[in-house]
Write a protein that holds these residues in place. Structure first.
Motif, PDB file in Angstrom:
ATOM      1  N   VAL A   1       0.697  -7.408   6.525  1.00  0.00           N
ATOM      2  CA  VAL A   1       1.352  -5.629   6.133  1.00  0.00           C
ATOM      3  C   VAL A   1       0.770  -4.326   6.173  1.00  0.00           C
ATOM      4  CG1 VAL A   1       3.154  -4.421   5.339  1.00  0.00           C
ATOM      5  CG2 VAL A   1       3.329  -6.724   6.174  1.00  0.00           C
ATOM      6  N   MET A   2       0.024  -4.553   4.470  1.00  0.00           N
ATOM      7  CA  MET A   2      -1.140  -3.415   4.389  1.00  0.00           C
ATOM      8  C   MET A   2      -2.255  -2.862   4.919  1.00  0.00           C
ATOM      9  SD  MET A   2      -3.543  -3.975   0.404  1.00  0.00           S
ATOM     10  CE  MET A   2      -2.031  -3.895  -0.046  1.00  0.00           C
TER      11      MET A   2
ATOM     12  N   SER B   1      12.235 -11.459  -7.034  1.00  0.00           N
ATOM     13  CA  SER B   1      11.507 -10.646  -6.517  1.00  0.00           C
ATOM     14  C   SER B   1      11.981  -9.622  -5.263  1.00  0.00           C
ATOM     15  CB  SER B   1      10.278 -10.758  -6.446  1.00  0.00           C
ATOM     16  OG  SER B   1       8.906 -10.228  -5.721  1.00  0.00           O
ATOM     17  N   THR B   2      11.651  -8.272  -5.806  1.00  0.00           N
ATOM     18  CA  THR B   2      13.011  -7.763  -4.305  1.00  0.00           C
ATOM     19  C   THR B   2      11.147  -8.052  -3.684  1.00  0.00           C
ATOM     20  OG1 THR B   2      10.665  -5.554  -5.362  1.00  0.00           O
ATOM     21  CG2 THR B   2      13.531  -5.442  -5.505  1.00  0.00           C
ATOM     22  N   LYS B   3      11.490  -7.004  -2.056  1.00  0.00           N
ATOM     23  CA  LYS B   3      10.461  -7.548  -0.823  1.00  0.00           C
ATOM     24  C   LYS B   3       9.977  -5.658  -1.439  1.00  0.00           C
ATOM     25  CE  LYS B   3      13.655 -10.298   1.675  1.00  0.00           C
ATOM     26  NZ  LYS B   3      14.508 -10.139   2.881  1.00  0.00           N
ATOM     27  N   CYS B   4       9.146  -5.938  -1.871  1.00  0.00           N
ATOM     28  CA  CYS B   4       8.672  -5.002  -2.276  1.00  0.00           C
ATOM     29  C   CYS B   4       6.831  -4.972  -1.426  1.00  0.00           C
ATOM     30  CB  CYS B   4       7.980  -4.408  -3.571  1.00  0.00           C
ATOM     31  SG  CYS B   4       7.548  -5.625  -4.669  1.00  0.00           S
ATOM     32  N   ALA B   5       6.358  -5.981  -1.029  1.00  0.00           N
ATOM     33  CA  ALA B   5       5.197  -5.829  -0.799  1.00  0.00           C
ATOM     34  C   ALA B   5       5.014  -6.868   0.484  1.00  0.00           C
ATOM     35  CB  ALA B   5       4.251  -6.744  -0.845  1.00  0.00           C
ATOM     36  N   GLY B   6       4.460  -7.176   2.196  1.00  0.00           N
ATOM     37  CA  GLY B   6       4.946  -8.301   2.449  1.00  0.00           C
ATOM     38  C   GLY B   6       3.895  -9.576   1.644  1.00  0.00           C
ATOM     39  N   GLY B   7       5.070 -10.195   2.837  1.00  0.00           N
ATOM     40  CA  GLY B   7       4.391 -12.100   2.251  1.00  0.00           C
ATOM     41  C   GLY B   7       4.944 -12.174   0.744  1.00  0.00           C
TER      42      GLY B   7
ATOM     43  N   VAL C   1      12.033 -11.538 -13.407  1.00  0.00           N
ATOM     44  CA  VAL C   1      12.364 -10.547 -12.401  1.00  0.00           C
ATOM     45  C   VAL C   1      10.902  -9.231 -12.183  1.00  0.00           C
ATOM     46  CG1 VAL C   1      14.034  -9.179 -11.604  1.00  0.00           C
ATOM     47  CG2 VAL C   1      14.865 -10.857 -13.331  1.00  0.00           C
ATOM     48  N   VAL C   2      10.928  -9.243 -10.224  1.00  0.00           N
ATOM     49  CA  VAL C   2      10.013  -8.248 -10.368  1.00  0.00           C
ATOM     50  C   VAL C   2      10.872  -6.766  -9.513  1.00  0.00           C
ATOM     51  CG1 VAL C   2       8.301  -8.182  -8.756  1.00  0.00           C
ATOM     52  CG2 VAL C   2       7.752  -9.569  -9.821  1.00  0.00           C
ATOM     53  N   SER C   3      10.881  -6.017  -9.989  1.00  0.00           N
ATOM     54  CA  SER C   3      11.971  -4.861  -9.721  1.00  0.00           C
ATOM     55  C   SER C   3      11.794  -3.516  -9.007  1.00  0.00           C
ATOM     56  CB  SER C   3      12.849  -4.514 -10.348  1.00  0.00           C
ATOM     57  OG  SER C   3      11.790  -3.443 -11.864  1.00  0.00           O
ATOM     58  N   SER C   4       9.950  -4.171  -7.982  1.00  0.00           N
ATOM     59  CA  SER C   4       9.772  -2.595  -7.480  1.00  0.00           C
ATOM     60  C   SER C   4       9.874  -2.038  -6.431  1.00  0.00           C
ATOM     61  CB  SER C   4       7.767  -3.292  -7.426  1.00  0.00           C
ATOM     62  OG  SER C   4       7.033  -3.842  -8.687  1.00  0.00           O
ATOM     63  N   ARG C   5       9.833  -1.052  -6.555  1.00  0.00           N
ATOM     64  CA  ARG C   5      10.101  -0.859  -5.183  1.00  0.00           C
ATOM     65  C   ARG C   5       9.352  -0.345  -4.221  1.00  0.00           C
ATOM     66  NH1 ARG C   5      12.228   3.189  -8.989  1.00  0.00           N
ATOM     67  NH2 ARG C   5      14.915   3.700  -8.142  1.00  0.00           N
ATOM     68  N   VAL C   6       7.857  -0.464  -3.868  1.00  0.00           N
ATOM     69  CA  VAL C   6       7.031  -0.541  -3.399  1.00  0.00           C
ATOM     70  C   VAL C   6       5.372  -1.426  -4.573  1.00  0.00           C
ATOM     71  CG1 VAL C   6       5.532   1.233  -3.420  1.00  0.00           C
ATOM     72  CG2 VAL C   6       5.289   0.245  -1.627  1.00  0.00           C
ATOM     73  N   GLU C   7       4.761  -2.366  -3.922  1.00  0.00           N
ATOM     74  CA  GLU C   7       3.459  -3.081  -3.914  1.00  0.00           C
ATOM     75  C   GLU C   7       2.672  -2.854  -3.193  1.00  0.00           C
ATOM     76  OE1 GLU C   7       2.769  -3.265  -7.772  1.00  0.00           O
ATOM     77  OE2 GLU C   7       4.523  -3.922  -8.972  1.00  0.00           O
TER      78      GLU C   7
ATOM     79  N   PRO D   1       7.583   5.090 -11.976  1.00  0.00           N
ATOM     80  CA  PRO D   1       8.390   4.951 -10.999  1.00  0.00           C
ATOM     81  C   PRO D   1       9.023   3.426  -9.757  1.00  0.00           C
ATOM     82  CG  PRO D   1       8.307   7.119 -10.764  1.00  0.00           C
ATOM     83  CD  PRO D   1       7.104   6.011 -11.795  1.00  0.00           C
ATOM     84  N   GLU D   2       7.365   3.569  -9.472  1.00  0.00           N
ATOM     85  CA  GLU D   2       7.344   2.302  -7.969  1.00  0.00           C
ATOM     86  C   GLU D   2       7.586   1.204  -8.423  1.00  0.00           C
ATOM     87  OE1 GLU D   2       4.287   5.647  -7.606  1.00  0.00           O
ATOM     88  OE2 GLU D   2       4.748   4.749  -8.650  1.00  0.00           O
ATOM     89  N   LYS D   3       7.811   1.189 -10.310  1.00  0.00           N
ATOM     90  CA  LYS D   3       8.355  -0.109 -10.663  1.00  0.00           C
ATOM     91  C   LYS D   3       9.825  -0.901 -10.668  1.00  0.00           C
ATOM     92  CE  LYS D   3       3.867  -2.049 -12.010  1.00  0.00           C
ATOM     93  NZ  LYS D   3       3.155  -2.473 -11.112  1.00  0.00           N
ATOM     94  N   GLY D   4      10.098   0.710 -10.342  1.00  0.00           N
ATOM     95  CA  GLY D   4      12.291  -0.088 -10.203  1.00  0.00           C
ATOM     96  C   GLY D   4      12.696  -0.485 -11.336  1.00  0.00           C
ATOM     97  N   TYR D   5      12.166   0.417 -12.427  1.00  0.00           N
ATOM     98  CA  TYR D   5      12.984  -0.250 -13.847  1.00  0.00           C
ATOM     99  C   TYR D   5      13.881   0.648 -13.694  1.00  0.00           C
ATOM    100  CZ  TYR D   5       9.003  -2.747 -15.100  1.00  0.00           C
ATOM    101  OH  TYR D   5       7.355  -3.187 -15.043  1.00  0.00           O
TER     102      TYR D   5
END
Length: 365
Positions: free
Chosen positions: A153-154, A299-305, A275-281, A207-211
């Motif tokens: 995806v990246m 984990s959120t689906k914040c990255a491909g894979g 928990v990984v709560s990120s918006r995007v990684e 912000p990207e970490k979604g805390y």
């Protein structure tokens, strides 16, 4: 013996910096000589343990900021100008561009220059900032021999945003490595790192970490599981806002912003779940670290894979209810089988496996 150059913004260990430290670790174990250049002055000392492994030299700038440290960084580079480096590694857009620029003007000599994309800038930035970043790509990336993307995806997003880049350097996908031997050597504390049962998350307070989403979700989680606290490891500029959010929700005694800790693995191991709560990684390295210590990971689906990793409970991003249900799923099910599943997947991402794949791509260049 090979000469290795690693260029890093500073010595604090975020995900990209941990990747570069792991690369240094690998080459020191292979009896190569490693030169590490930092764009800032010494701030944490978190790389000093590499001195116990072999021949490593550190070059710090005299500045607290990267921009003002460029001058002293160039002077440090001139000290090693006579060396032809077998491998040069970077993992940040601005350091890759900087090193590529120095290579173009003959200030750094190399056999192979290997960059790694640390994030997806086209999802995180726009306007003037994105324009500047695109110029940085133009400035230094043509000097690369190999550009590692953490996920397909990246890679696809990079080509979509910069159609010219495929013509200038070889783009490959290699999943993030994890240094399993170093993790095994981390001492296990004999004391409890937190006095109550807890959920743990870790990363910079940005912000990207979604805390903010995680804390809102925990408000509801704590109603159903009052025995649990939420511990967040890391520091960042969003701390005041998160502290205010915690106060407004009445969670002062339940949500702990722990700040930086030296041994995150102790928290991951002792936590009820991670928990990984990120918006995007790009791809969250902390997810692999959590998998190495705990069978229960959301984990959120914040990255491909991420959704391709067996045993991870994956949930939607930017969704507090999804996190709540993911946590509930983990707490109410037996996930002991994940110990074997996680171990197998982490072995496939070992430093040795990573370097083997890297060499295959370089040979095929």
């Amino acid at each position: 013996m090979k000469n290795i150059l690693v260029v890093v913004p500073d010595d604090r260990l975020g995900g990209a910096e941990q990747y570069l430290k792991n690369i240094s670790y690998y080459h020191l174990e292979a009896k190569n000589k490693v030169y590490v250049v930092f764009l800032k002055r010494q701030m944490s000392g978190q790389w000093m343990d590499l001195k116990d492994l072999g021949d490593v030299k550190f070059y710090y700038s005299n500045s607290a900021t990267e921009l003002s440290g460029i001058g002293s960084t160039i002077l440090n580079v001139l000290k090693i100008k006579s060396i032809t480096f077998d491998y040069i590694y970077t993992s940040h857009l601005h350091t890759t561009s900087f090193v590529g620029f120095l290579i173009r003007f003959g200030l750094v000599k190399k056999k192979y220059f290997i960059g790694r994309e640390s994030t997806t800038i086209f999802h995180r930035f726009k306007g003037k900032q994105l324009f500047i970043f695109k110029m940085l790509y133009r400035l230094g990336y043509p000097s690369l021999d190999l550009l590692i993307n953490q996920t397909q995806v990246m890679r696809d997003q990079l080509i979509e945003g910069l159609p010219w880049i495929e013509r200038k350097t070889k783009l490959v996908v290699i999943p993030n490595p994890i240094n399993l031997r170093a993790i095994q050597n981390i001492p296990v504390p004999k004391h409890l790192v937190h006095p109550r049962e807890f959920i743990v998350s870790a990363g910079r307070l940005i912000p990207e970490k979604g805390y903010d989403i995680l804390i809102d979700s925990f408000k509801e989680i704590s109603k159903e599981y009052p025995e649990l606290d939420l511990v967040i490891l890391g520091e960042g500029h969003k701390r005041p806002e998160l502290e205010e959010q915690i106060r407004s929700l009445g969670l002062q005694n339940k949500v702990i912003l722990k700040g930086h800790v030296d041994n995150v693995y102790a928290y991951f191991k002792q936590a009820k779940l991670c928990v990984v709560s990120s918006r995007v990684e790009g791809f969250p390295n902390v997810l692999l670290q959590m998998m190495s210590q705990n069978n229960r990971v959301v984990s959120t689906k914040c990255a491909g894979g991420i959704d391709e990793l067996s045993g991870i409970i994956c949930v939607k991003t930017d969704d507090e209810e999804a996190i709540r249900l993911g946590v509930k799923n983990v707490l109410e099910n037996d996930l002991n089988k994940n110990q074997i599943v996680f171990s197998q997947q982490l072995e496939e991402r070992s430093l040795e496996s990573f370097q083997s794949k890297l060499q295959e791509f370089l040979i095929c260049e």
